[in-house]
Design an enzyme around this catalytic site. Structure first.
Site, mmCIF file in Angstrom:
data_model
loop_
_atom_site.group_PDB
_atom_site.id
_atom_site.type_symbol
_atom_site.label_atom_id
_atom_site.label_comp_id
_atom_site.label_asym_id
_atom_site.label_seq_id
_atom_site.Cartn_x
_atom_site.Cartn_y
_atom_site.Cartn_z
ATOM 1 N N HIS A 217 53.637 32.191 72.321
ATOM 2 C CA HIS A 217 54.509 33.324 72.670
ATOM 3 C C HIS A 217 54.571 33.534 74.183
ATOM 4 C CE1 HIS A 217 55.566 34.355 68.693
ATOM 5 N NE2 HIS A 217 54.425 34.906 68.341
ATOM 6 N N GLU A 218 53.521 33.157 74.891
ATOM 7 C CA GLU A 218 53.529 33.378 76.341
ATOM 8 C C GLU A 218 54.187 32.216 77.099
ATOM 9 O OE1 GLU A 218 49.300 33.333 75.728
ATOM 10 O OE2 GLU A 218 49.010 32.234 77.591
ATOM 11 N N ARG B 117 50.276 25.990 59.728
ATOM 12 C CA ARG B 117 51.311 25.980 60.769
ATOM 13 C C ARG B 117 50.659 25.537 62.073
ATOM 14 N NH1 ARG B 117 55.686 30.411 61.859
ATOM 15 N NH2 ARG B 117 56.915 29.298 63.415
ATOM 16 N N CYS C 90 72.951 32.878 61.355
ATOM 17 C CA CYS C 90 72.099 33.535 62.357
ATOM 18 C C CYS C 90 72.510 33.026 63.729
ATOM 19 C CB CYS C 90 70.640 33.186 62.089
ATOM 20 S SG CYS C 90 69.578 33.583 63.482
ATOM 21 N N CYS D 276 65.960 41.543 64.946
ATOM 22 C CA CYS D 276 64.749 41.074 64.250
ATOM 23 C C CYS D 276 63.566 41.118 65.210
ATOM 24 C CB CYS D 276 64.981 39.702 63.619
ATOM 25 S SG CYS D 276 65.625 38.461 64.729
ATOM 26 N N GLY E 105 52.857 37.761 58.615
ATOM 27 C CA GLY E 105 51.413 37.543 58.787
ATOM 28 C C GLY E 105 50.572 38.711 58.284
ATOM 29 N N ALA F 227 83.191 45.454 64.402
ATOM 30 C CA ALA F 227 83.058 46.716 63.655
ATOM 31 C C ALA F 227 84.141 46.793 62.587
ATOM 32 C CB ALA F 227 83.150 47.908 64.603
ATOM 33 N N GLU G 154 51.763 29.121 67.712
ATOM 34 C CA GLU G 154 52.405 30.176 68.525
ATOM 35 C C GLU G 154 51.407 30.936 69.412
ATOM 36 O OE1 GLU G 154 54.630 28.482 66.128
ATOM 37 O OE2 GLU G 154 55.941 29.662 67.427
ATOM 38 N N LEU H 114 76.960 50.336 73.690
ATOM 39 C CA LEU H 114 77.534 49.675 72.522
ATOM 40 C C LEU H 114 76.952 48.267 72.428
ATOM 41 C CD1 LEU H 114 79.702 49.147 70.301
ATOM 42 C CD2 LEU H 114 81.083 48.184 72.121
ATOM 43 N N GLY I 126 82.574 50.883 69.108
ATOM 44 C CA GLY I 126 82.808 51.244 70.508
ATOM 45 C C GLY I 126 83.841 52.338 70.654
ATOM 46 N N TYR J 68 48.334 32.122 68.524
ATOM 47 C CA TYR J 68 47.414 33.047 67.852
ATOM 48 C C TYR J 68 46.004 32.436 67.799
ATOM 49 C CZ TYR J 68 51.533 35.792 66.618
ATOM 50 O OH TYR J 68 52.671 36.558 66.689
ATOM 51 N N GLN K 16 68.199 40.281 68.516
ATOM 52 C CA GLN K 16 68.385 41.693 68.846
ATOM 53 C C GLN K 16 67.881 42.666 67.780
ATOM 54 O OE1 GLN K 16 72.381 40.891 71.003
ATOM 55 N NE2 GLN K 16 72.196 43.081 70.858
ATOM 56 N N ALA L 243 63.700 31.203 59.124
ATOM 57 C CA ALA L 243 63.342 32.597 58.826
ATOM 58 C C ALA L 243 64.559 33.463 59.114
ATOM 59 C CB ALA L 243 62.146 33.013 59.654
#
Ligand code: NAP
Ligand code: SF4
Length: 677
Positions: A255-256, A217, A337, A344, A61, A387, A167, A661, A654, A169, A342, A313
């Site tokens: 969002h809320e 949107r 995805c 993004c 945005g 890892a 969303e 970790l 770890g 806004y 975590q 996205a």
């Protein structure tokens, strides 16, 4: 072209322009768009996705004026000087035959800055700043600013703009009674509430001409009190189409909203039916969104006529080659995805650059580069968790000869525990991805092999990567032999658990274990959509009359009595992800899990667990205790010095550091090390 995905890979003809397939990379704020000096990085980020085959991309945005900033000094387009850095982006994308839109976002009362404005002066529960009610003059000027912003986007080479109207806004704040309590021509009935959105689109269209894409949107379901009904949503969509919108994109929930809309426990494509309902009433193409992450789901939506395009996205952060792999029938190689948020959204909300847990190169394309190795080495990776797999994969991609040792009978490490937690089924996908890459890269895998240094020396490896991970911390509670005391790993691997349980430790894993123990044995995984909607109070009727599409949540009686505890006296779960923690807390609360903080653990007896809490000792009459008190590193193979004989040792994940970790660090550690070997 793969016929299996023929709808997904079909071009879309908009008359004045064509889009090469039906995949839209949805708007996602990376943080790079806020500073002009980061635009070369932003251009590389978009170029990689365009090269990977995405048909249409949408930027994060960009505000049309200062009042619209999401963050202080956020990306803005309202002067000629703002245009130049954007040209880097548009050129980079066009070079690969893709189209790109600039999203215009006015945050309204969601802005994290003191000059926020809205339809009415009502503060949002997720922002510290109370907005000022916009005056008639302010509204008219904002419409002009939107149009000016779109004209500048055109000058910057964009193929169109997207107007962010969902969303929660600013435009959404006008559209819904949840915030809009005005009595003038901009408030009241839906015809008035939609005026702001419609005037913005008309003003943009008048300024940019016919041959320029305008995507809008629109919130298909608000999921907030006093939100719009489906009839309102359809009326707005039709008016916007009339006003000159080219593509109708989907937004879901504010969002809320206290209903999760994108986290991993939301069933795939959970909200598509609402988009399909709106599509029935429009002629322009409609884009579906939310929890679409794999080609089969996307193809199904298009093949059944629920939408004309699909928007993703985060899945394109996770894998820039998503489309190319789909075209080439290499779906098993897609880095899926897992909707963890975590790296993004949790980063965005902390004002740090977004990236991706499963793809540490996302938004770091110019910084984390996997170059072909000049000298090909023989590399041993010890430990087949994420890892180790990440290190092995990148090292092999660079041309090294890699052998991966794993003591257990399967690859995946801690992800094999996470994947059985209800709502974390997507974690299977990460293991599948690594396994197919490992097979493709011909990495030698030796399962059930606990290797030692002498053997590694004998086999003549040049480098050894120690990725031996962690073991659960054993607290050695006084009297623990008197009761069933299990580690989280035992429980997630299927150990028997009683009906009254004390969970010690309330980090991410304590929460996960509590959710695991609440799941009735017969409940299918992933959770069926209808059951999920019932639990979260989402109106199942696609043509919902209820305000905001909310219904009464319904939760079945809990199957266990659970205590979840920690020693700290802070509220439980405050260390969980910013965008996901509330979902976990709400879930446990709904199932009557007793959450205790400021606890000390005294002793275990046949009757249960004695704790000290709120000034006195008390007995929790439980039959099982599950310890989720963190982990300790396993590093027995690591020598004191990194050089051992003629081999160089490296330690990651770890095994290097157990505290805090997470998979994000583990995967990045592996990739960064392997990029240097
Ligand atoms: P963690 O988040 O560090 O939590 C450990 C818990 O154990 C804390 O509640 C801690 O609270 C308690 N504890 C620590 N030492 C203890 C001791 N000696 N005696 C008693 N209690 C003790 O670790 P985790 O839950 O094991 O998770 C590991 C990592 O995976 C974390 O980084 C976490 O973020 C990540 N993860 C994330 C998610 C997610 O949903 N985002 C899910 C799973 C895991 P007190 O010290 O207050 O008692
Ligand atoms: Fe998806 Fe998680 Fe990566 Fe975000 S961080 S893109 S949610 S896998």
């Amino acid at each position: 072209m793969s016929r299996r995905y023929e709808h997904l890979l079909q071009p879309l003809d908009l008359g004045f322009t064509q889009i090469k397939n039906r995949v839209v990379m949805g708007s996602m704020h990376t943080g790079l768009e806020d500073r002009f000096y980061n635009y070369s990085k932003l251009a590389a980020y978009f170029a990689e996705r365009a090269k990977g085959g995405v048909g249409l991309l949408i930027t994060g945005g960009i505000a049309p004026n200062r009042q619209g900033w999401l963050l202080p000094a956020g990306g803005t387009m309202n002067m000629l000087g703002d245009v130049l850095p954007h040209r880097l982006v548009t050129r980079a994308v066009h070079r690969h035959g893709a189209k790109i839109l600039m999203q215009i976002l006015h945050a309204g009362r969601y802005g994290y800055q003191p000059f926020v404005v809205s339809a009415s002066a009502i503060k949002s529960p997720i922002s510290p700043f109370k907005p000022r009610k916009m005056s008639e003059r302010n509204i008219q000027q904002t419409i002009v600013d939107f149009a000016q912003c779109a004209a500048l986007a055109k000058a910057a080479g964009y193929d169109g703009v997207e107007v962010m109207g969902s969303e929660g806004y600013l435009i959404n704040q006008f559209l819904s009674r949840h915030v809009n309590q005005r009595q003038d021509q901009w408030g009241g009935e839906i015809q008035n509430r939609m005026r702001f959105a419609v005037e913005i689109v008309k003003a943009i269209r008048a300024k940019v001409g016919e041959k320029f894409i305008i995507s809008f949107r629109l919130s298909m379901i608000d999921l907030v009190k006093d939100g719009n009904s489906m009839q309102d949503v359809i009326a707005v969509a039709q008016a916007l189409e009339q006003a000159g919108v080219t593509l109708m994109n989907t937004g879901i929930g504010w969002h809320e909203a206290r209903v999760p809309t994108i986290v991993t426990s939301v069933p795939r494509a959970a909200f598509v039916e609402y988009t399909a309902e709106v599509k029935k009433h429009l002629r322009i193409p409609v884009i579906a969104s939310n929890r679409i992450n794999m080609p089969d789901t996307a193809e199904q939506i298009l093949a059944t006529g629920q939408a004309d395009m699909v928007q993703m996205a985060r899945p394109l952060l996770a894998d820039p080659e998503w489309v190319k792999k789909t075209e080439q029938g290499r779906v098993d190689e897609i880095n899926t995805c897992i909707a963890c948020n975590q790296a993004c959204l949790d980063h965005t909300f902390k004002n740090i650059r977004a990236t991706c847990l499963v793809n540490p190169r996302a938004a770091y394309e110019t910084e984390l580069v996997y170059r072909k190795a000049k000298q090909h080495k023989r590399i041993a990776v010890v430990g087949g968790g994420v890892a180790g797999m990440s290190a092995a994969m990148v090292a092999a991609e660079r041309g090294h000869q890699v052998t991966l040792f794993e003591a257990r009978d399967e690859l995946g490490g801690q992800f094999n525990l996470a994947k059985v937690v209800p709502g974390k089924e997507e974690f299977h996908q990460t293991i599948r991805y690594f396994k197919s890459k490992i097979a493709k890269l011909k990495i030698e895998v030796r399962l059930n092999t606990k290797i030692n240094r002498e053997q590694l020396q004998r086999e003549g490896f040049d480098d050894v990567v120690v990725a031996t991970g962690v073991v659960p911390r054993d607290l050695q509670l006084t009297g623990q032999a008197r009761l069933r005391v299990l580690s989280y790993a035992d429980v997630l691997r299927g150990a028997e658990v009683g009906k009254r349980v004390a969970v010690i430790g309330a980090g991410g894993i304590g929460f996960d274990v509590a959710e695991f123990l609440l799941k009735p044995e017969q409940q299918p995984q992933p959770q069926p959509l209808a059951q999920w909607q019932r639990e979260w109070g989402v109106d199942r009727n696609a043509h919902y009359d209820s305000a905001g599409g909310l219904s009464q949540p319904h939760v079945d009686a809990p199957i266990r009595e659970i205590y979840l505890m920690q020693r700290k006296d802070t509220p439980l779960g405050i260390g969980l992800g910013k965008t996901t923690g509330w979902v976990h807390r709400a879930q446990l609360k709904k199932h009557a899990v007793k959450m205790l903080s400021g606890v000390s653990y005294k002793q275990v007896t046949e009757e249960g667990l004695w704790i000290h809490h709120q000034g006195h000792d008390q007995l929790l009459r439980v039959d099982t205790i599950v310890v989720c008190a963190g982990q300790e590193s396993v590093r027995d193979i690591m020598p004191a010095e990194s050089q051992w004989g003629n081999q160089t040792y490296h330690i990651i994940g770890g095994a290097k550091l157990a505290a805090e970790l997470d998979a994000k660090r583990a995967i990045r550690d592996g990739a960064e090390l392997a990029a240097r070997l």
